[in-house]
Design a protein around this motif. Structure first.
Motif, mmCIF file in Angstrom:
data_model
loop_
_atom_site.group_PDB
_atom_site.id
_atom_site.type_symbol
_atom_site.label_atom_id
_atom_site.label_comp_id
_atom_site.label_asym_id
_atom_site.label_seq_id
_atom_site.Cartn_x
_atom_site.Cartn_y
_atom_site.Cartn_z
ATOM 1 N N MET A 137 0.837 -1.199 0.000
ATOM 2 C CA MET A 137 0.000 0.000 0.000
ATOM 3 C C MET A 137 0.873 1.252 0.000
ATOM 4 O O MET A 137 1.849 1.341 0.718
ATOM 5 N N SER A 138 0.501 2.217 -0.836
ATOM 6 C CA SER A 138 1.292 3.427 -0.953
ATOM 7 C C SER A 138 1.240 4.243 0.326
ATOM 8 O O SER A 138 0.204 4.349 0.985
ATOM 9 N N ASN A 139 2.395 4.838 0.668
ATOM 10 C CA ASN A 139 2.496 5.668 1.863
ATOM 11 C C ASN A 139 2.609 7.128 1.463
ATOM 12 O O ASN A 139 3.017 7.959 2.256
ATOM 13 N N LEU A 140 2.257 7.438 0.215
ATOM 14 C CA LEU A 140 2.404 8.796 -0.311
ATOM 15 C C LEU A 140 1.066 9.505 -0.376
ATOM 16 O O LEU A 140 0.056 8.919 -0.750
ATOM 17 N N ILE A 141 1.060 10.792 0.002
ATOM 18 C CA ILE A 141 -0.159 11.588 -0.032
ATOM 19 C C ILE A 141 0.109 12.917 -0.716
ATOM 20 O O ILE A 141 1.253 13.350 -0.853
ATOM 21 N N GLY A 142 -0.972 13.590 -1.127
ATOM 22 C CA GLY A 142 -0.849 14.862 -1.819
ATOM 23 C C GLY A 142 -0.739 16.039 -0.864
ATOM 24 O O GLY A 142 -0.722 15.890 0.356
ATOM 25 N N VAL A 143 -0.686 17.246 -1.434
ATOM 26 C CA VAL A 143 -0.504 18.470 -0.655
ATOM 27 C C VAL A 143 -1.657 18.680 0.330
ATOM 28 O O VAL A 143 -1.435 18.971 1.513
ATOM 29 N N LYS A 144 -2.885 18.520 -0.136
ATOM 30 C CA LYS A 144 -4.047 18.746 0.717
ATOM 31 C C LYS A 144 -4.060 17.786 1.901
ATOM 32 O O LYS A 144 -4.292 18.191 3.045
ATOM 33 N N GLU A 145 -3.809 16.506 1.620
ATOM 34 C CA GLU A 145 -3.805 15.507 2.690
ATOM 35 C C GLU A 145 -2.673 15.761 3.683
ATOM 36 O O GLU A 145 -2.837 15.588 4.900
ATOM 37 N N ALA A 146 -1.517 16.212 3.153
ATOM 38 C CA ALA A 146 -0.378 16.522 4.028
ATOM 39 C C ALA A 146 -0.707 17.694 4.953
ATOM 40 O O ALA A 146 -0.364 17.689 6.134
ATOM 41 N N ALA A 147 -1.407 18.687 4.413
ATOM 42 C CA ALA A 147 -1.796 19.849 5.214
ATOM 43 C C ALA A 147 -2.765 19.443 6.322
ATOM 44 O O ALA A 147 -2.635 19.873 7.470
ATOM 45 N N GLU A 148 -3.740 18.586 5.987
ATOM 46 C CA GLU A 148 -4.711 18.118 6.983
ATOM 47 C C GLU A 148 -4.016 17.288 8.056
ATOM 48 O O GLU A 148 -4.344 17.384 9.243
ATOM 49 N N LEU A 149 -3.079 16.475 7.640
ATOM 50 C CA LEU A 149 -2.358 15.611 8.567
ATOM 51 C C LEU A 149 -1.574 16.419 9.602
ATOM 52 O O LEU A 149 -1.575 16.099 10.792
ATOM 53 N N LEU A 150 -0.933 17.495 9.145
ATOM 54 C CA LEU A 150 -0.092 18.305 10.028
ATOM 55 C C LEU A 150 -0.819 19.495 10.635
ATOM 56 O O LEU A 150 -0.265 20.209 11.466
ATOM 57 N N GLY A 151 -2.059 19.728 10.196
ATOM 58 C CA GLY A 151 -2.838 20.822 10.758
ATOM 59 C C GLY A 151 -2.370 22.195 10.321
ATOM 60 O O GLY A 151 -2.439 23.162 11.091
ATOM 61 N N VAL A 152 -1.897 22.301 9.076
ATOM 62 C CA VAL A 152 -1.435 23.585 8.547
ATOM 63 C C VAL A 152 -2.105 23.823 7.200
ATOM 64 O O VAL A 152 -2.848 22.980 6.702
ATOM 65 N N SER A 153 -1.829 24.982 6.586
ATOM 66 C CA SER A 153 -2.411 25.285 5.280
ATOM 67 C C SER A 153 -1.577 24.655 4.166
ATOM 68 O O SER A 153 -0.420 24.284 4.364
ATOM 69 N N THR A 154 -2.175 24.559 2.992
ATOM 70 C CA THR A 154 -1.441 24.025 1.839
ATOM 71 C C THR A 154 -0.286 24.952 1.457
ATOM 72 O O THR A 154 0.749 24.494 0.979
ATOM 73 N N LYS A 155 -0.470 26.257 1.693
ATOM 74 C CA LYS A 155 0.617 27.214 1.416
ATOM 75 C C LYS A 155 1.826 26.926 2.300
ATOM 76 O O LYS A 155 2.978 27.013 1.848
#
Length: 202
Positions: free
Chosen positions: A1-19
């Motif tokens: 299973m892939s462990n890679l995520i996109g920008v939006k998912e990364a932002a949600e995961l870390l609790g920050v904005s996509t910027k």
């Protein structure tokens, strides 16, 4: 299973904005790979600071209705005492809702924690505290993401007939609540009568 995520998912995961995610990438604080189409992909374990080895223990308690709130507190106390005896620090997640409801806030939070490699172990009082149907899917996720499942009362598992009776009652409770309203006298009377019948049969 892939462990890679996109920008939006990364932002949600870390609790920050996509910027912020893009800025961190440009500064070298986090790394990404690119797809053939040029889209950024981030490794979850790197974003979490290698939290794939996280030591978070989650205890999950659930009851079906507001009438069982006292049972929810007792359930939570049993789980807390068990973890304390083992020397585990833990996060308690409590849900109030049907075991057939897959959209409970606590359950959704639990799944998110598991799927981001943050949970070392999941502790339950009984197997059916997760879901009446579908708990095996959650256990499969736990296996995929390296989460140990601890069920305290595994030795006291109910019989097939008892499980069947409880499943039937759960289904009837859900549908009668939708038909009459969860707090109506007619609904409560119907559920009480069905419980009495089930007790005689099983």
């Amino acid at each position: 299973m892939s462990n890679l995520i996109g920008v939006k998912e990364a932002a949600e995961l870390l609790g920050v904005s996509t910027k912020t995610i893009r800025r961190w990438e440009e500064s070298g604080k986090i790394r990404s790979t690119r797809t053939e189409g040029g889209h950024r992909r981030f490794d979850v374990s790197q974003l979490l600071g290698n939290k794939s080895d996280a030591s978070l223990t989650v205890v999950y308690a659930r009851v079906s209705s507001i009438d069982q709130k006292k049972d929810l507190e007792r359930q939570a106390m049993v789980l807390e005492a068990y973890c304390a005896k083992q020397g585990w620090s833990f996060e308690l997640i409590k849900d109030l809702g049907s075991g057939m409801n897959y959209k409970k806030k606590g359950l959704i939070r639990l799944i998110k924690l598991i799927c981001t490699y943050q949970v070392e172990r999941l502790v339950l009082s009984h197997k059916d505290r997760l879901l009446r149907f579908g708990s095996e899917l959650i256990f499969m996720l736990c296996e995929i993401y390296g989460t140990e499942v601890v069920i305290i009362n595994r030795s006291e598992d109910s019989t097939f007939e008892e499980d069947l009776a409880q499943d039937v009652l759960e289904i009837i409770t859900v549908f009668s609540a939708r038909l009459y309203g969860s707090r109506s006298y007619k609904n409560k009377a119907l559920v009480k009568e069905l419980r009495e019948v089930a007790d005689k049969i099983f």
